[in-house]
Design a protein around this motif. Sequence first.
Motif, mmCIF file in Angstrom:
data_model
loop_
_atom_site.group_PDB
_atom_site.id
_atom_site.type_symbol
_atom_site.label_atom_id
_atom_site.label_comp_id
_atom_site.label_asym_id
_atom_site.label_seq_id
_atom_site.Cartn_x
_atom_site.Cartn_y
_atom_site.Cartn_z
ATOM 1 N N GLY A 231 0.814 -1.179 -0.094
ATOM 2 C CA GLY A 231 -0.128 0.073 -0.168
ATOM 3 C C GLY A 231 0.803 1.479 0.015
ATOM 4 N N ILE A 232 2.188 1.192 0.246
ATOM 5 C CA ILE A 232 2.956 2.348 0.314
ATOM 6 C C ILE A 232 4.069 2.186 -0.750
ATOM 7 N N LEU A 233 3.791 1.333 -1.734
ATOM 8 C CA LEU A 233 4.645 1.102 -2.911
ATOM 9 C C LEU A 233 4.207 2.126 -4.014
ATOM 10 N N PRO A 234 5.048 2.541 -4.961
ATOM 11 C CA PRO A 234 4.415 3.281 -6.113
ATOM 12 C C PRO A 234 4.247 1.989 -7.085
ATOM 13 N N PRO A 235 3.205 2.286 -8.042
ATOM 14 C CA PRO A 235 2.702 1.492 -9.165
ATOM 15 C C PRO A 235 4.117 1.237 -9.839
ATOM 16 N N LEU A 236 4.143 -0.047 -10.749
ATOM 17 C CA LEU A 236 4.994 -0.394 -11.611
ATOM 18 C C LEU A 236 5.323 0.506 -12.656
ATOM 19 N N ASP A 237 6.346 1.109 -12.862
ATOM 20 C CA ASP A 237 6.410 2.077 -14.234
ATOM 21 C C ASP A 237 6.447 1.243 -15.609
ATOM 22 N N PRO A 238 6.017 1.618 -17.045
ATOM 23 C CA PRO A 238 5.887 0.760 -18.133
ATOM 24 C C PRO A 238 6.809 -0.382 -18.137
ATOM 25 N N ARG A 239 8.120 -0.109 -18.098
ATOM 26 C CA ARG A 239 9.209 -0.971 -18.215
ATOM 27 C C ARG A 239 9.106 -2.024 -17.320
ATOM 28 N N GLU A 240 9.019 -1.660 -15.875
ATOM 29 C CA GLU A 240 8.752 -2.799 -14.893
ATOM 30 C C GLU A 240 7.688 -3.562 -15.281
ATOM 31 N N ALA A 241 6.376 -2.986 -15.568
ATOM 32 C CA ALA A 241 5.299 -3.675 -15.909
ATOM 33 C C ALA A 241 5.448 -4.827 -16.850
ATOM 34 N N LEU A 242 6.221 -4.439 -18.171
ATOM 35 C CA LEU A 242 6.336 -5.393 -19.294
ATOM 36 C C LEU A 242 7.169 -6.524 -18.831
ATOM 37 N N GLU A 243 8.505 -6.230 -17.966
ATOM 38 C CA GLU A 243 9.195 -7.341 -17.338
ATOM 39 C C GLU A 243 8.542 -8.222 -16.509
ATOM 40 N N THR A 244 7.899 -7.753 -15.568
ATOM 41 C CA THR A 244 7.235 -8.414 -14.479
ATOM 42 C C THR A 244 5.927 -9.289 -15.268
ATOM 43 N N SER A 245 5.323 -8.738 -16.096
ATOM 44 C CA SER A 245 4.183 -9.198 -16.947
ATOM 45 C C SER A 245 4.886 -10.530 -17.754
ATOM 46 N N LEU A 246 5.883 -10.439 -18.186
ATOM 47 C CA LEU A 246 6.553 -11.381 -18.998
ATOM 48 C C LEU A 246 6.729 -12.629 -18.279
ATOM 49 N N ILE A 247 7.226 -12.484 -17.093
ATOM 50 C CA ILE A 247 7.640 -13.634 -16.188
ATOM 51 C C ILE A 247 6.298 -14.327 -15.787
ATOM 52 N N HIS A 248 5.216 -13.516 -15.439
ATOM 53 C CA HIS A 248 3.833 -14.018 -15.116
ATOM 54 C C HIS A 248 3.218 -14.687 -16.506
ATOM 55 N N SER A 249 3.630 -14.062 -17.637
ATOM 56 C CA SER A 249 3.049 -14.837 -18.826
ATOM 57 C C SER A 249 3.415 -16.274 -19.103
ATOM 58 N N VAL A 250 4.963 -16.317 -18.853
ATOM 59 C CA VAL A 250 5.514 -17.681 -19.094
ATOM 60 C C VAL A 250 5.049 -18.572 -18.184
ATOM 61 N N ALA A 251 4.692 -18.313 -16.811
ATOM 62 C CA ALA A 251 4.241 -19.053 -15.769
ATOM 63 C C ALA A 251 2.788 -19.119 -16.025
ATOM 64 N N GLY A 252 2.106 -18.626 -16.792
ATOM 65 C CA GLY A 252 0.590 -18.676 -17.062
ATOM 66 C C GLY A 252 -0.174 -18.060 -16.134
ATOM 67 N N LEU A 253 0.333 -17.041 -15.468
ATOM 68 C CA LEU A 253 -0.496 -16.567 -14.100
ATOM 69 C C LEU A 253 -0.949 -15.210 -14.477
ATOM 70 N N ILE A 289 10.744 -16.171 -6.330
ATOM 71 C CA ILE A 289 11.729 -15.014 -6.504
ATOM 72 C C ILE A 289 11.529 -14.315 -7.802
ATOM 73 N N SER A 290 11.287 -14.926 -8.642
ATOM 74 C CA SER A 290 11.137 -14.490 -9.915
ATOM 75 C C SER A 290 9.749 -13.988 -10.180
ATOM 76 N N LEU A 291 8.821 -14.491 -9.606
ATOM 77 C CA LEU A 291 7.307 -13.837 -9.744
ATOM 78 C C LEU A 291 7.269 -12.624 -8.871
ATOM 79 N N ALA A 292 8.293 -12.406 -7.824
ATOM 80 C CA ALA A 292 8.074 -11.224 -7.214
ATOM 81 C C ALA A 292 9.196 -10.209 -7.694
ATOM 82 N N HIS A 293 9.638 -10.448 -8.944
ATOM 83 C CA HIS A 293 10.365 -9.426 -9.624
ATOM 84 C C HIS A 293 9.696 -7.960 -9.737
ATOM 85 N N HIS A 294 10.702 -6.961 -9.339
ATOM 86 C CA HIS A 294 10.089 -5.649 -9.361
ATOM 87 C C HIS A 294 9.045 -5.458 -8.097
ATOM 88 N N GLY A 295 9.065 -6.429 -7.232
ATOM 89 C CA GLY A 295 7.931 -6.397 -6.248
ATOM 90 C C GLY A 295 8.334 -7.015 -4.792
#
Length: 504
Positions: A231-253, A289-295
């Motif tokens: 709740g006190i962390l800023p949202p992902l910026d576009p680059r971080e969102a793409l990197e993090t979503s890429l990992i979650h996409s490969v994991a099917g999440l 630990i990879s699913l928590a990337h940028h988190g």
Amino acid sequence: MVARVMTTAFHGIDTQPVEVQVSMSSGLPCFTIVGLPDKAVAESRERIRSALESMGLALPARRLTVNLAPADVLKEGSHFDLPIALGVLAVMGVVEPDLTERYLALGELGLDGTLAPVSGVLAAALAAVALERGLICPAGQGGEAAWAGPNEILATPGLRELLAHFRGTLVLGPPEPEVAREGAPLADLADVRGQESARRALEVAAAGGHNLLMAGPPGAGKSMLARRLPGILPPLDPREALETSLIHSVAGLLEEGRLLRARPFRAPHHSATMAALVGGGARARPGEISLAHHGVLFLDELPEFQRSVLEALRQPLETATVVVARARLSVTYPARFQLVAAMNPCRCGYLEDPDRACSRAPRCAEEYQGRLSGPLLDRIDMHVEVPAVNPLDLKRLAPGEPSAAVRDRVARARAVQAARLSGEPFSTNDGLDGDALLRFATPDDAGQRLLNRATEEFRLSARTYHRVLRVARTIADLEGEACVCAPHIAEALSYRARPVPRYT
């Protein structure tokens, strides 16, 4: 005649183009798939056969051979169904071969010809961009693919609709990029009464992305504090969102193919295995630990985790990557996560309460804390004690500062860091090292003298010395100070004190 359709094989978040070659020749009727397919790929024959029959088509009574090139690379996953089916339709004359060669396709076929979601669509879309091709994918994942921006995206609910599009009787419109919907409201830091020092440590950790260990008796509020960190962390910026979503996409999440915008918060149970936490398995899937990337990776009851699992965190905490090596392949996943851990002082949890401590105290504390190695603790920037709060005092204590006010200060501090570290591969102070640490975190004379004295008295390691400087730099950023001064060093040193007593 040989029909060709492009698809991809996944190696972590990386892709390798795979050409599906389909040949039809005379001979006994058979349907053979070669090119090192796994069980899921080999079974696609029956799914394709049934899907074509549901559309009123039958496989020809001839010899069908499918080659997945390059043939020496293992092909895994059900996403090969669609490209193989398109190749078969091309050699049957149902689809023009020129059409299929313009796209990279992936999708799992149902027995009725519908397409089921598959993992890795975002990575496949990026591969399609590199190959200058369009993309064919399941309908529910078109929004995910749209973020990569291939030349053309055909997000189709099934094989029947795709054929209708090719024939011109149906138009599959371009999908729109989509982001995750707003979830439930995040827990507010105002709910935490008292624990001012722990709240301050949480703010410093959030501002600089620092690792944090909280120790205290049961019910002191350690887990409560940790779960209010998002709740006190800023949202992902576009680059971080793409990197993090890429990992979650490969994991099917990725839910409904929507990109993430909130920082991940992963909290595995202490019974998690090495493969679950670090990554692995037969297909070298990403771990927590990879699913928590940028988190945030929250490990509650830290000493209860298997020691081998915890020791495996040491390298990723330093390098922000993890290499999952198997006999057939080696996969590298990004793992720039913020570790937040909580622990009791001993197994019973009441070491410092003589009325409630177990009969083995203080020996039980020594054994319990001994499960955590010195090198692992050395990699955790901040160690904080969270003392017990008298329940009768909770009503008298005023509500804490709300998350919104703390989040504003954290955002301002992170904006200062991002501007300072422009051009670096990291944007927060937790990544400061080498020349960058000397340029941006060197304290003034008074601060240097204090740090030198503390280094000698407490025999700080070189790693601890650098981590104190990083935390001090973050404290200065929160205070709006350009220089790291003695008060910032003093507060940073207070977070290196061991949060629970050791007994010899």
